[in-house]
Scaffold this active site. Structure first.
Site, PDB file in Angstrom:
ATOM      1  N   GLY A 133       0.827  -1.207   0.000  1.00 14.75           N
ATOM      2  CA  GLY A 133       0.000   0.000   0.000  1.00 14.75           C
ATOM      3  C   GLY A 133       0.854   1.247   0.000  1.00 14.75           C
ATOM      4  O   GLY A 133       2.041   1.197  -0.329  1.00 14.75           O
ATOM      5  N   GLY A 134       0.221   2.382   0.356  1.00 18.53           N
ATOM      6  CA  GLY A 134       0.940   3.656   0.289  1.00 18.53           C
ATOM      7  C   GLY A 134       1.395   3.877  -1.146  1.00 18.53           C
ATOM      8  O   GLY A 134       2.523   4.293  -1.409  1.00 18.53           O
ATOM      9  N   GLY A 173       5.739   5.079  -8.526  1.00 17.95           N
ATOM     10  CA  GLY A 173       6.599   3.913  -8.779  1.00 17.95           C
ATOM     11  C   GLY A 173       5.728   2.666  -8.921  1.00 17.95           C
ATOM     12  O   GLY A 173       5.896   1.869  -9.849  1.00 17.95           O
ATOM     13  N   HIS A 174       4.766   2.519  -7.997  1.00 13.92           N
ATOM     14  CA  HIS A 174       3.814   1.407  -8.122  1.00 13.92           C
ATOM     15  C   HIS A 174       2.995   1.578  -9.404  1.00 13.92           C
ATOM     16  O   HIS A 174       2.700   0.603 -10.093  1.00 13.92           O
ATOM     17  CB  HIS A 174       2.845   1.384  -6.929  1.00 13.92           C
ATOM     18  CG  HIS A 174       3.488   1.101  -5.604  1.00 13.92           C
ATOM     19  ND1 HIS A 174       3.608   2.047  -4.618  1.00 13.92           N
ATOM     20  CD2 HIS A 174       4.059  -0.029  -5.118  1.00 13.92           C
ATOM     21  CE1 HIS A 174       4.211   1.507  -3.563  1.00 13.92           C
ATOM     22  NE2 HIS A 174       4.501   0.254  -3.846  1.00 13.92           N
ATOM     23  N   GLU A 188      12.713  -2.514  -9.222  1.00 13.57           N
ATOM     24  CA  GLU A 188      14.166  -2.697  -9.068  1.00 13.57           C
ATOM     25  C   GLU A 188      14.705  -1.851  -7.919  1.00 13.57           C
ATOM     26  O   GLU A 188      15.838  -2.037  -7.497  1.00 13.57           O
ATOM     27  CB  GLU A 188      14.893  -2.348 -10.374  1.00 13.57           C
ATOM     28  CG  GLU A 188      14.672  -3.388 -11.450  1.00 13.57           C
ATOM     29  CD  GLU A 188      15.437  -3.129 -12.739  1.00 13.57           C
ATOM     30  OE1 GLU A 188      16.018  -2.020 -12.885  1.00 13.57           O
ATOM     31  OE2 GLU A 188      15.432  -4.019 -13.604  1.00 13.57           O
TER      32      GLU A 188
END
Ligand code: PAF
Length: 498
Positions: free
Chosen positions: A25-26, A30-31, A142
């Protein structure tokens, strides 16, 4: 969704291979990038589970960002098909307890040293998530390079049928790597934190680690580690390693931040060796094109010299008579559009002529001479000095590029190679001998290649063996891409077109 029933209903509706993005979460951009990349390959399931097992007693489990509503809208915007937030009870029905000691050697350094038990927790939760979700692909950032290496090892060790896909770190405008923990930083700390990527980026292969530590400390960051390691073994290394990982963890106020860069003295090099007729040229050429690497067909170089020896009427067993031919040799390989290759010997196009059965019959005799091997090895080393290349032959991983980042020994049984050779001869319009005769020729060629004194054909100790019987060409190319990607980060060599 959060229950087992929700998950089962979602999984049962799938028509395409499932792409899985596990998170705590958060969610940030990037996610978002992971989700977008995964969505290009099939429906994406994002999990949100703050895994208690991977936090130490004094770490930030209680205050770790929990923002399910915002996570849901980011996941949706980026193309996720569903978000799954399981309960602790669902993941750990018998209580949370790490089940596996994550590949020991891989957690001695970097975060493994300062966070005992952390990777055991990561490995345990990911194994359980994979068991419940059974995705085709697992997408990981990565940024957590050590985690990625350890999870790849988990998947390989336990033969979990999932493809692990890494995605390059996404950064803020000032270079700070995106992380859920960045939201803990005050504006002043946020400013300080940018020194972490800046100090790492300022380094090159010769920079002493103490200089980087001092730069970080001078900015008010408390250094946990600055280490340079081999990106695959995660063991400390020096500038003899062509591509190494320079990684650091710091505390900025109470927030722990990690980051890394890859230091490179050359671009990636791939060595593909194997016996005659294993299909090396076809798959290597296609692999090179897929990854944007230069393709070096060293077999064509030995065939070219053999063709020249034959044309000049020189005795192919007489090294002294061949030497002058080598001294005046102008051998050029040119890539042609549509995967072709042109081979020029002293200005003459010999691309087709070097594939004749006469050249095939003589090439291992000519290629066994020390003078021939030394001349061509020197030319090959010069061609690969800057990297960015995949070379295919019989001594690439042992004699030409012993420091290649990926070495593959591509082989197939003699029967399978004879079958392929017959097909190739037929397609090129040459007469096709009996299968038993072809098998005998191939076995003899193997014997000559692997018993010659100079750079014999042997599997390098650190090569991955790929036996291609029963595999389609596409399956072999996919296997090469997967091996390459598990050793060379997207950050080092991005996949073209992705
Ligand atoms: O990288 C993360 O967010 C976590 O470590 C992971 C892989 C989701 C396991 O909890």
């Amino acid at each position: 969704m959060s229950t087992q029933a929700d998950l089962d209903a979602f999984l049962s509706r799938l028509a395409q291979p499932l792409q899985f993005v596990p998170t705590m979460g958060g969610l940030h951009d990037g996610h978002g990038e992971l989700i977008r990349r995964a969505a290009a390959h099939g429906p994406v399931l994002v999990s949100v589970f703050v895994n208690p097992l991977q936090f130490g007693p004094a770490e930030d489990f209680d205050r770790y960002p929990r923002s399910l509503e915002t996570d849901l809208s980011l996941a949706d915007r980026c193309g996720a098909a569903a978000l799954w937030a399981p309960s602790v009870q669902m993941i750990y029905p018998d209580g949370a307890c790490p089940s596996r000691n994550a590949a020991d050697g891989l957690q001695q350094h970097l975060c493994g040293a300062g966070r005992p038990g952390h990777f055991d927790g990561v490995v345990t939760v990911v194994a359980r998530l994979l068991h419940l979700v059974r995705p085709a692909s697992l997408w990981l950032g990565e940024k957590d390079w050590q985690q990625l290496v350890i999870l790849r090892r988990l998947v390989a060790d336990l033969c979990i049928p999932v493809k692990v896909q890494g995605v390059a770190t996404v950064r803020e405008a000032d270079g700070l790597a995106m992380s859920s923990r960045n939201r803990y930083l005050t504006p002043a700390e946020r400013h300080q934190a940018a020194t972490l990527p800046a100090a790492l980026r300022a380094a090159d292969a010769t920079t002493p680690l103490d200089i980087i530590r001092s730069m970080l400390s001078a900015a008010g960051l408390e250094v946990e580690y600055v280490e340079r390691v081999d990106p695959i073994t995660l063991q400390p290394c020096g500038s003899e390693t062509a591509i190494s990982l320079l990684a650091a963890a710091v505390r900025c106020g109470t927030t722990r931040l990690i980051d890394h860069v890859f230091l490179m003295t050359r671009q990636p090099l791939v060595a593909i060796d194997g016996p005659a007729g294993a299909g090396k040229s076809t798959v290597t050429r296609a692999f090179a094109e897929r990854m944007g690497l230069i393709y070096l067909d060293t077999g064509a170089m030995y065939r070219s010299v053999t063709w020249l020896v034959q044309k000049s009427g020189v005795d192919p067993t007489d090294a002294a008579a061949i030497t002058p031919l080598l001294q005046s040799l102008d051998l050029q390989l040119r890539s042609l559009p549509c995967s072709g290759q042109q081979v020029l010997v002293n200005g003459e196009d010999v691309s087709e002529a070097i594939r004749s059965p006469e050249v095939t019959g003589l090439v291992s005799v000519v290629a066994a001479h020390r003078c021939v091997r030394q001349a061509l090895t020197a030319q090959q080393k010069a061609m690969g000095a800057k990297g960015g290349l995949v070379a295919e032959g019989r001594d690439i991983g042992t004699a030409v590029f012993p420091d290649a980042d990926l070495k593959v020994f591509l082989t197939a049984t003699v029967g399978e190679r004879a079958r392929r050779r017959a097909l190739d001869l037929e397609q090129r319009g040459f007469p096709v001998p009996e299968r038993s005769e072809l098998e005998a020729q191939i076995a003899e060629r193997d014997r000559l290649d692997s018993t010659r004194e100079e750079a014999p054909l042997v599997k390098a100790a650190d090569a991955v063996e790929l036996i291609t019987d029963g595999m389609s060409i596409d399956a072999v190319i996919d296997a090469l891409v997967e091996q390459f990607r598990s050793r060379v980060a997207e950050e080092v060599w991005p996949t073209p077109g992705d």
